[in-house]
Enzyme design. Structure first.
Site, PDB file in Angstrom:
ATOM      1  N   GLY A 153       0.790  -1.115   0.168  1.00  0.00           N
ATOM      2  CA  GLY A 153       0.131  -0.016   0.029  1.00  0.00           C
ATOM      3  C   GLY A 153       0.853   1.363   0.149  1.00  0.00           C
TER       4      GLY A 153
ATOM      5  CB  SER B 286       4.667  -3.124  -3.269  1.00  0.00           C
ATOM      6  OG  SER B 286       4.128  -1.836  -3.782  1.00  0.00           O
ATOM      7  CD1 TRP B 287       3.645  -0.588   3.220  1.00  0.00           C
ATOM      8  CD2 TRP B 287       4.944   1.220   2.938  1.00  0.00           C
ATOM      9  NE1 TRP B 287       3.835  -0.104   4.365  1.00  0.00           N
ATOM     10  CE2 TRP B 287       4.922   0.911   4.233  1.00  0.00           C
ATOM     11  CE3 TRP B 287       6.007   1.893   2.313  1.00  0.00           C
ATOM     12  CZ2 TRP B 287       5.378   2.020   5.245  1.00  0.00           C
ATOM     13  CZ3 TRP B 287       6.622   2.963   3.445  1.00  0.00           C
ATOM     14  CH2 TRP B 287       6.062   2.851   4.847  1.00  0.00           C
TER      15      TRP B 287
ATOM     16  CG  ASP C 157       7.558  -2.472 -11.002  1.00  0.00           C
ATOM     17  OD1 ASP C 157       6.787  -1.539 -11.266  1.00  0.00           O
ATOM     18  OD2 ASP C 157       7.526  -3.224  -9.781  1.00  0.00           O
TER      19      ASP C 157
ATOM     20  CG  HIS D  17       4.373  -3.146  -8.888  1.00  0.00           C
ATOM     21  ND1 HIS D  17       5.616  -2.863  -8.171  1.00  0.00           N
ATOM     22  CD2 HIS D  17       3.583  -3.024  -7.702  1.00  0.00           C
ATOM     23  CE1 HIS D  17       5.284  -2.555  -7.001  1.00  0.00           C
ATOM     24  NE2 HIS D  17       4.201  -2.615  -6.807  1.00  0.00           N
TER      25      HIS D  17
END
Length: 311
Positions: free
Chosen positions: A42, A112-113, A265, A293
């Site tokens: 996120g 990701s986050w 990505d 991604h």
């Protein structure tokens, strides 16, 4: 990922982490297996049931970071105080969860986050980490944020123009959206959230395995919380000194890691993963040639192989 059959947690709870926040957690898999913490992305995505299906040989721990998923108070509520939702707060929450569950050391998994939070935690507490598996490397540098919410417009000019129009003030577009997500008017907040996820959709929809609506499928409170938290964190560059996670990667010495990243990505280019692998000799970089991604079958197989290696 979902390579294993659906699984239900054998334990769960709400952990009081202070500041009036309760963080939802659950455990599944083998209660006697090696502990593995799943760190969602996120920020603000929350955990899905599919994230339980990592590898049932592990004692899999999942949690919803502050303000999202089943944690309370929820960031969709404008009364929720975002001043007590920062990277430092999340790092403290992870340690509190580890202590609450009686875990001495654990494997960290997430992308990701989730990658940023994993690296920040591991560099703070290297003695608590056995291994790290990251599909989709980010460090949330200002340069990475500026690329995702600005630089990518070179490839998607029409979509970015619509994104920019949603917060047309001069200056930082991410900060402008963050202000809108704090607006007293519910319609302003909802419109800003819709415009934000439309841009996220555009960036990811071109990928093999990506699809239109990947972000806008979130609706209602889940969407509002996701965008409010994203804009809050990214407008502050996650309260991290620029480049600090790469600079301090030497603290990961002795921790085996596998970094899995798609060459295609667009939103989080390969460069960051490559730089991290250079700074962290115990890490192995796996480049998936035809993935972005969102990954795909080859990415999934690389994740499974890494988790199998460390089981």
């Amino acid at each position: 990922m979902q390579p294993y059959p659906p699984i239900e947690p054998y334990d769960h709870g709400m952990l009081d982490v202070g500041d009036g926040n309760l963080v939802y957690w659950e455990t599944c898999g083998d209660p006697d297996g090696k502990p593995a913490l799943v760190v969602h992305g996120g920020p603000g995505s929350g955990c899905s049931t599919g994230m339980r299906r990592v590898d049932p040989r592990y004692r899999v721990v999942l949690f919803d970071q502050r303000g999202c998923g089943r944690s309370t108070p929820h960031a969709s509520d404008p009364a929720t105080d975002m001043r007590v939702n920062t990277t430092e707060h999340l790092l403290a929450d992870v340690e509190r969860l580890r202590e609450h569950l009686g875990v001495e050391r654990w494997l960290l998994y997430g992308g990701s986050w989730g990658s940023t939070l994993i690296l920040a935690y591991a560099e703070r507490h290297p003695d608590r980490v056995t291994e790290i598996v990251i599909p989709g490397v980010t460090t949330t540098r200002r340069a990475e944020i500026d690329w995702l919410y600005g630089g990518v417009r070179r490839f998607l000019p029409a979509e970015w123009e619509r994104f920019r129009a949603g917060a047309p003030e001069d200056g930082d577009v991410v900060a402008a959206y963050a202000r809108r997500l704090e607006d007293a008017d519910a319609e302003v907040r909802a419109r800003a959230a819709a415009d934000w996820v439309a841009w996220e959709d555009a960036v990811i929809a071109h990928e093999r395995g990506g699809h239109p609506g990947a972000y806008s499928e979130r609706v209602g409170e889940a969407r509002l919380a996701f965008v409010r938290i994203c804009a809050h964190y990214f407008s502050h560059a996650a309260w991290l000194e620029e480049g600090a996670l790469l600079r301090d990667a030497g603290r990961l010495a002795g921790i085996p890691g596998v970094l899995i990243h798609g060459r295609l990505d667009l939103g989080s280019p390969l460069e960051t993963a490559w730089e991290l692998a250079r700074a962290w000799p115990a890490a192995r970089l796996v480049i998936v040639e035809d993935a972005g991604h969102t990954g795909g079958a080859k990415t999934r197989n690389e994740i499974l192989a890494a988790l199998d290696e460390f089981a």
